[in-house]
Scaffold this motif. Structure first.
Motif, short mmCIF file in Angstrom:
data_model
loop_
_atom_site.label_atom_id
_atom_site.label_comp_id
_atom_site.label_asym_id
_atom_site.label_seq_id
_atom_site.Cartn_x
_atom_site.Cartn_y
_atom_site.Cartn_z
N CYS A 1 5.36 13.62 11.20
CA CYS A 1 4.00 14.17 11.06
C CYS A 1 3.50 14.01 9.61
O CYS A 1 3.22 15.00 8.92
CB CYS A 1 3.96 15.64 11.46
SG CYS A 1 4.41 15.94 13.17
N PRO A 2 3.40 12.77 9.13
CA PRO A 2 3.08 12.54 7.72
C PRO A 2 1.70 13.04 7.29
O PRO A 2 1.47 13.26 6.10
CB PRO A 2 3.16 11.02 7.60
CG PRO A 2 2.93 10.50 8.98
CD PRO A 2 3.55 11.52 9.89
N HIS A 3 0.80 13.25 8.26
CA HIS A 3 -0.54 13.73 7.93
C HIS A 3 -0.55 15.21 7.59
O HIS A 3 -1.55 15.74 7.11
CB HIS A 3 -1.48 13.49 9.12
CG HIS A 3 -1.02 14.17 10.37
ND1 HIS A 3 -0.01 13.65 11.15
CD2 HIS A 3 -1.40 15.33 10.96
CE1 HIS A 3 0.20 14.47 12.19
NE2 HIS A 3 -0.62 15.49 12.09
N ARG A 4 0.58 15.90 7.84
CA ARG A 4 0.67 17.33 7.58
C ARG A 4 1.31 17.58 6.22
O ARG A 4 2.33 16.98 5.88
CB ARG A 4 1.50 18.01 8.67
CG ARG A 4 1.47 19.54 8.58
CD ARG A 4 2.25 20.20 9.72
NE ARG A 4 3.68 20.00 9.58
CZ ARG A 4 4.48 19.47 10.49
NH1 ARG A 4 3.98 19.03 11.63
NH2 ARG A 4 5.77 19.35 10.29
N PHE A 5 0.71 18.47 5.42
CA PHE A 5 1.27 18.86 4.13
C PHE A 5 2.38 19.88 4.39
O PHE A 5 2.12 21.01 4.78
CB PHE A 5 0.18 19.47 3.24
CG PHE A 5 0.67 19.88 1.88
CD1 PHE A 5 0.89 18.93 0.89
CD2 PHE A 5 0.88 21.22 1.57
CE1 PHE A 5 1.33 19.30 -0.37
CE2 PHE A 5 1.32 21.60 0.31
CZ PHE A 5 1.55 20.64 -0.66
N ASP A 6 3.61 19.45 4.16
CA ASP A 6 4.76 20.29 4.51
C ASP A 6 5.85 20.17 3.45
O ASP A 6 6.74 19.33 3.55
CB ASP A 6 5.31 19.88 5.88
CG ASP A 6 6.48 20.74 6.31
OD1 ASP A 6 6.76 21.76 5.64
OD2 ASP A 6 7.14 20.39 7.31
N LEU B 1 0.84 -1.19 0.00
CA LEU B 1 0.00 0.00 0.00
C LEU B 1 0.88 1.25 0.00
O LEU B 1 1.48 1.62 1.01
CB LEU B 1 -0.93 -0.01 1.22
CG LEU B 1 -1.96 -1.14 1.22
CD1 LEU B 1 -2.72 -1.16 2.54
CD2 LEU B 1 -2.93 -1.01 0.06
N VAL B 2 0.94 1.91 -1.16
CA VAL B 2 1.82 3.06 -1.34
C VAL B 2 1.45 4.20 -0.40
O VAL B 2 2.33 4.84 0.21
CB VAL B 2 1.76 3.52 -2.82
CG1 VAL B 2 2.42 4.88 -2.99
CG2 VAL B 2 2.43 2.48 -3.72
N ALA B 3 0.16 4.48 -0.25
CA ALA B 3 -0.26 5.58 0.63
C ALA B 3 0.07 5.28 2.09
O ALA B 3 0.41 6.19 2.85
CB ALA B 3 -1.75 5.85 0.47
N ALA B 4 -0.04 4.03 2.49
CA ALA B 4 0.31 3.66 3.86
C ALA B 4 1.80 3.87 4.11
O ALA B 4 2.20 4.39 5.14
CB ALA B 4 -0.07 2.21 4.14
N ALA B 5 2.62 3.47 3.14
CA ALA B 5 4.07 3.64 3.27
C ALA B 5 4.45 5.11 3.32
O ALA B 5 5.32 5.52 4.10
CB ALA B 5 4.78 2.95 2.11
N ASN B 6 3.80 5.92 2.49
CA ASN B 6 4.12 7.35 2.43
C ASN B 6 3.56 8.15 3.60
O ASN B 6 3.84 9.34 3.73
CB ASN B 6 3.62 7.94 1.11
CG ASN B 6 4.51 7.58 -0.05
OD1 ASN B 6 5.67 7.20 0.14
ND2 ASN B 6 3.99 7.70 -1.26
N HIS B 7 2.78 7.50 4.44
CA HIS B 7 2.26 8.14 5.66
C HIS B 7 2.75 7.41 6.90
O HIS B 7 2.15 7.53 7.97
CB HIS B 7 0.73 8.21 5.62
CG HIS B 7 0.21 9.28 4.72
ND1 HIS B 7 -0.34 10.45 5.19
CD2 HIS B 7 0.19 9.38 3.37
CE1 HIS B 7 -0.69 11.21 4.16
NE2 HIS B 7 -0.38 10.59 3.05
N ASP B 8 3.86 6.70 6.74
CA ASP B 8 4.48 5.99 7.87
C ASP B 8 5.29 7.00 8.68
O ASP B 8 6.24 7.61 8.17
CB ASP B 8 5.38 4.89 7.31
CG ASP B 8 5.99 4.02 8.39
OD1 ASP B 8 5.98 4.42 9.58
OD2 ASP B 8 6.51 2.94 8.05
N ASP B 9 4.94 7.17 9.96
CA ASP B 9 5.62 8.19 10.75
C ASP B 9 7.03 7.80 11.17
O ASP B 9 7.75 8.61 11.76
CB ASP B 9 4.80 8.59 11.98
CG ASP B 9 4.49 7.42 12.89
OD1 ASP B 9 5.07 6.33 12.71
OD2 ASP B 9 3.65 7.59 13.80
#
Length: 392
Positions: free
Chosen positions: A318-323, A305-313
Motif C-alpha cells: 500500500c505505497p500510497h498510504r503514509f505509514d 524515476l525515484v518516486a515511481a520506484a518508492n511507490h512500487d507495490d
C-alpha cells in the motif's frame, strides 16, 4: 527481450493539478519493459519505474552519470550545469574510479558519529528560527521562514560560510533547480556566482584554516584546490533545497496525520512517501544494455524515476498510504549504489530535529490554507512546496 512497441509518454512528467507522484507512474510500472519519452529538445529518453529496475540501473557499469557523454538527458541544463561544461570537482557527474576519490575523502565528514556530534548545533539553529517566528506573530510561511533557512544555516556552518550569506545561497540554489521558470542562461549565471564565491572561500581557508569541512578537506590533500569549488557547490545544492522540501512536505503530512507526530519513524516514511528528488538520478547508456527486457542502445538517455520506484507495490505494501510503522529503509530516496547521497545521515538528523522542535514549541500549528490550495512546485528538478502558510 521486449519486442513490442514501447509505451510512449509526454515530458515533463509533472503537471499543475496532477497529484505527485503522478498516477501515470502506476500505469508505467504495469507496462512491459521501459517507457519511452522525449525531452523538450527532442532527445529520446527511457523511463525506469520499478523499484528493482531502478536499483539495477543505478549499479550498472554500462550506464554512466557523466553529462559529457552524448545522449545524456539534458533536463533544462540539470542543476544549472550545462552538459558541455564539466566543472572540476563536480563528482556527481563522474563515474568510478574518478568518482571514488572524492567520495572516499568526503565520507568521514558525514558518518553517523560526525552527524551526531552536530546535533546540539542543529537544535540551536532550529530553536533560533522558532524564536524568530514566534516573535513575529502567529502566522508564517513555513518554507521561507523555517524549512529553507535551517538547511542553509546548517550547511553554511559545516562549510565555514558566514550565516549572513544565507540569502545569497538560497536565491542561487532556487534558480539552479527551477527548470521552467528560469532560463539556461540564468541557471548558468547562478552557478558561476556560486563557484566564484566558494572559490574565494577556499582561498581564505587555505590561508586561515578553521574547524570546518573546507579546512579539513584542504588538509587531506586528496582534493586539489582547483577542484574544491565544484565539490563545495555540489554540497551546497544537495544539502539545501532537497532538505528544505522534505521538511516542508513532512510538516504537511504530519499535520494531516497527527497520530505520527513525535514518532521518529516518520522521517524515513516521509523520505519514501514524497521522494522529492524524483528527476535527479539522470543517466546515459555507454554500451548497449538490457533493462527490464528492453534493449537500451549506447548513447540513449535513461531517467530512473525515484518516486515511481518508492511507490512500487511490489516493494512497499500500500505505497500510497503514509505509514511510518512500515520498514522503508530500502527506499531509493537517496539514490542507490556508489552515488547514494553522502549527506543522508545529516538530512535525517535535520528532519527529525525540525519536526520534534516545531511541534513541541507550537503544538497548535495548523495550515492557513486548504490542503488543495498549497503552492506546489512543478517547474523544478525537485518536487516541493513554494510556500506553506501556517498559523497558531
Amino acid at each position: 527481450m521486449t519486442h513490442t512497441d514501447p509505451m510512449v509518454v509526454d515530458f515533463p512528467l509533472r503537471k499543475p493539478g496532477v497529484p505527485f507522484p503522478p498516477p501515470g507512474y502506476a500505469d508505467y510500472r504495469q507496462h512491459e519493459g521501459l517507457v519511452l519519452s522525449h525531452l523538450p529538445n527532442g532527445d529520446r529518453v527511457w523511463l525506469v519505474t520499478r523499484h528493482e529496475d531502478v536499483r539495477s540501473v543505478l549499479t550498472n557499469s554500462k550506464i554512466s552519470s557523466n553529462p559529457a557523454h552524448e545522449g545524456f538527458p539534458n533536463v533544462g541544463a540539470t542543476l544549472g550545469v550545462p552538459k558541455q561544461d564539466r566543472i572540476p570537482g563536480w563528482f556527481v557527474g563522474m563515474d568510478s574510479p574518478e568518482h571514488d576519490r572524492f567520495r572516499k575523502t568526503l565520507i568521514p565528514e558525514f558518518t553517523v558519529r560526525r552527524v551526531k556530534a552536530m546535533r546540539p548545533a542543529i537544535e540551536q539553529t532550529v530553536e533560533k528560527r522558532l524564536d524568530d517566528m514566534l516573535a513575529a506573530g502567529n502566522t508564517a510561511d513555513l518554507v521561507a521562514d523555517f524549512a529553507l533557512p535551517i538547511p542553509s544555516l546548517v550547511i553554511s556552518a559545516l562549510l565555514g560560510v558566514p550565516p549572513s550569506d544565507r540569502d545569497f545561497f538560497e536565491s542561487r540554489t532556487r534558480t539552479l533547480v527551477a527548470i521552467q521558470s528560469s532560463t539556461d542562461q540564468q541557471r548558468e549565471a547562478a552557478a558561476k556566482d556560486l563557484l566564484r564565491y566558494v572559490g574565494r572561500l577556499v582561498e581564505i581557508k587555505s590561508k586561515w584554516p578553521g574547524d570546518d569541512l573546507v579546512s579539513r578537506l584542504l588538509a587531506t590533500g586528496a582534493i586539489a584546490p582547483h577542484e574544491m569549488p565544484g565539490v563545495l557547490m555540489l554540497l551546497l545544492i544537495a544539502g539545501h533545497e532537497t532538505t528544505a522540501n522534505n521538511i516542508a512536505l513532512g510538516v504537511v503530512t504530519l499535520l494531516t496525520n497527527p497520530q505520527w507526530i513525535g514518532d521518529d519513524r516518520a522521517v524515513e516514511e516521509t523520505l519514501r512517501f514524497h521522494s522529492v528528488a524524483d528527476l535527479v538520478s539522470l543517466r546515459v547508456a555507454v554500451e548497449d544494455v538490457e533493462i527490464a527486457g528492453q534493449l537500451v542502445k549506447a548513447g540513449e538517455g535513461i531517467i530512473p524515476l525515484v518516486a515511481a520506484a518508492n511507490h512500487d507495490d511490489t516493494a512497499f505494501e500500500c505505497p500510497h498510504r503514509f505509514d511510518p510503522s512500515r520498514s522503508a529503509r530500502h527506499h531509493v530516496a537517496f539514490g542507490y549504489g556508489v552515488h547514494q547521497c553522502l549527506g543522508q545521515n545529516l538530512v535525517r538528523m535535520e528532519m527529525e530535529v525540525t519536526y520534534r522542535k516545531l511541534f513541541e514549541r507550537i503544538p497548535q500549528l495548523e495550515l492557513a490554507v486548504p490542503l488543495d490550495g498549497l503552492a506546489v512546485k512543478y517547474d523544478g528538478v525537485l518536487y516541493g512546496l513554494s510556500e506553506l502558510p501556517v498559523r497558531w
